[in-house]
Design an enzyme around this catalytic site. Structure first.
Site, short mmCIF file in Angstrom:
data_model
loop_
_atom_site.label_atom_id
_atom_site.label_comp_id
_atom_site.label_asym_id
_atom_site.label_seq_id
_atom_site.Cartn_x
_atom_site.Cartn_y
_atom_site.Cartn_z
N MET A 33 0.82 -1.21 0.00
CA MET A 33 0.00 0.00 0.00
C MET A 33 0.86 1.26 0.00
O MET A 33 1.80 1.39 0.78
CB MET A 33 -0.90 -0.03 1.24
CG MET A 33 -1.70 1.24 1.49
SD MET A 33 -2.80 1.05 2.91
CE MET A 33 -1.63 0.88 4.26
N SER A 107 3.53 -6.80 2.09
CA SER A 107 2.30 -6.30 2.69
C SER A 107 1.11 -6.76 1.86
O SER A 107 1.00 -7.94 1.56
CB SER A 107 2.37 -4.79 2.86
OG SER A 107 1.39 -4.35 3.77
N GLN A 108 0.22 -5.85 1.43
CA GLN A 108 -0.97 -6.30 0.72
C GLN A 108 -0.62 -7.02 -0.59
O GLN A 108 -1.40 -7.84 -1.08
CB GLN A 108 -1.92 -5.14 0.44
CG GLN A 108 -1.41 -4.10 -0.53
CD GLN A 108 -2.38 -2.92 -0.68
OE1 GLN A 108 -3.17 -2.63 0.22
NE2 GLN A 108 -2.32 -2.24 -1.81
N ASP A 225 5.22 -5.42 14.70
CA ASP A 225 4.41 -4.72 13.71
C ASP A 225 3.43 -3.75 14.37
O ASP A 225 2.65 -4.14 15.23
CB ASP A 225 3.65 -5.73 12.85
CG ASP A 225 3.29 -5.19 11.48
OD1 ASP A 225 2.78 -4.06 11.41
OD2 ASP A 225 3.53 -5.90 10.49
N HIS A 281 6.70 -3.14 10.63
CA HIS A 281 6.21 -3.60 9.34
C HIS A 281 7.18 -3.28 8.20
O HIS A 281 7.55 -2.12 7.99
CB HIS A 281 4.85 -2.94 9.06
CG HIS A 281 4.10 -3.56 7.93
ND1 HIS A 281 3.65 -4.86 7.95
CD2 HIS A 281 3.72 -3.06 6.73
CE1 HIS A 281 3.02 -5.13 6.83
NE2 HIS A 281 3.06 -4.05 6.06
#
Length: 298
Positions: A33, A107-108, A225, A281
């Site tokens: 993202m 991530s995504q 995270d 993260h």
């Protein structure tokens, strides 16, 4: 004739020497993202690092849109199902990938590449490495890229007001993997992306078969995270249904127990790899990447 017979072993040996070395498996990477395909401090850095460590490798860093700005904007606002279809088309027409490829999502991008594995088996994905991917979705954004940006505040307000409305689902990426443990029925009924790839509305045997074709499915969880809520989603766990405090592991979920995606069978076969790394993260060292991730690409 004797001279010819004597030359045969020499010619055979020469043939072995001239035989090309085994091709290096290509790599496809998908950013997270607010990022883009070619950001020199993120995906651009990763691409150069892999190319340096594995000479001759072909690395495709996925770009959704005609430029880096569009790519970044699409990570917030382009329907994920459309993104996955676009990526499947890119992979199918890339001549470097037709023999198979490894995939690494950040991530995504981790769960998006899992959707590619489940929906588009050709060309074949061999290994999937999910670095901080939220495979059971998220229920909150404690922090997101560009903390001072109005985009992050707008996303939070929009998700709070109506994550499962049709308009929000179709036009806000983060809503498509928003998983409200207090509204499981709404999630299962209205989530247009995550509920589908996680078999929440029924069993798509093709999804299951295609995912189980992976050699390895590697999931990296960041142990400190502060962006993903809950962090255990990075290992396919989530909140226990009906509340948002107690979490359960993948092995405790109905998805695993009923083996709706084949994850139980993959786990027993040693195909699932759960890795933890200290840090927030997507914060990791080059040394960790070299020693822990690169072996899956070689």
């Amino acid at each position: 004739m004797a001279a010819l017979r004597a030359a045969v072993p020499v010619l055979a040996l020469l043939g072995l020497c001239l035989r090309p070395a085994a091709a290096v498996t290509p790599l496809v990477i998908w950013h997270g993202m607010g990022d883009s395909c070619c950001n020199p401090v993120s995906m651009g850095y990763i691409q150069k690092l892999v190319e340096k460590k594995i000479p001759g490798i072909y690395v495709l860093s996925l770009k959704i849109g005609s430029n880096m700005i569009q790519d970044m904007e699409n990570s917030f606002f382009m329907n994920v199902n459309d993104q996955v279809r676009e990526v499947c088309s890119q992979l199918a027409t890339d001549p470097h990938l037709q023999g198979g490829y490894n995939a690494m999502g950040f991530s995504q991008g981790g769960q998006f590449l899992r959707a590619v594995a489940q929906r588009c088996p050709a060309p074949p994905m061999l290994n999937l490495i999910s670095i901080g991917g939220q495979h059971q979705g998220v229920y909150g954004f404690p922090r997101c890229p560009g903390e001072s940006s109005h985009v992050c505040d707008w996303i939070r307000k929009t998700l709070d007001l109506g994550a499962y409305t049709k308009a929000v689902q179709e036009h806000l990426v983060q809503a498509e993997y928003w998983h409200d443990p207090l509204k499981e029925e709404d999630y299962r009924k209205n989530s247009i992306f995550l509920a589908d790839i996680n078999q929440e509305r029924g069993i798509n045997e093709t999804y299951k078969k295609n995912l189980m074709a992976l050699k390895k499915f590697v999931m990296v969880k960041f142990l400190n995270d502060t962006m993903v809520d809950p962090p255990i989603s990075e290992w396919f766990g989530f909140y226990k249904s009906g509340q948002a405090k107690e979490t359960i592991t993948l092995q405790e979920t109905s998805l695993y127990k009923e083996d709706r995606l084949g994850l139980q069978e993959m786990d027993k076969a040693g195909k699932l790899v759960f890795l933890g790394v200290k840090g927030d993260h997507l914060h990791f060292s080059e040394e960790w990447f070299d020693s822990t991730i690169l072996p899956f690409l070689q």
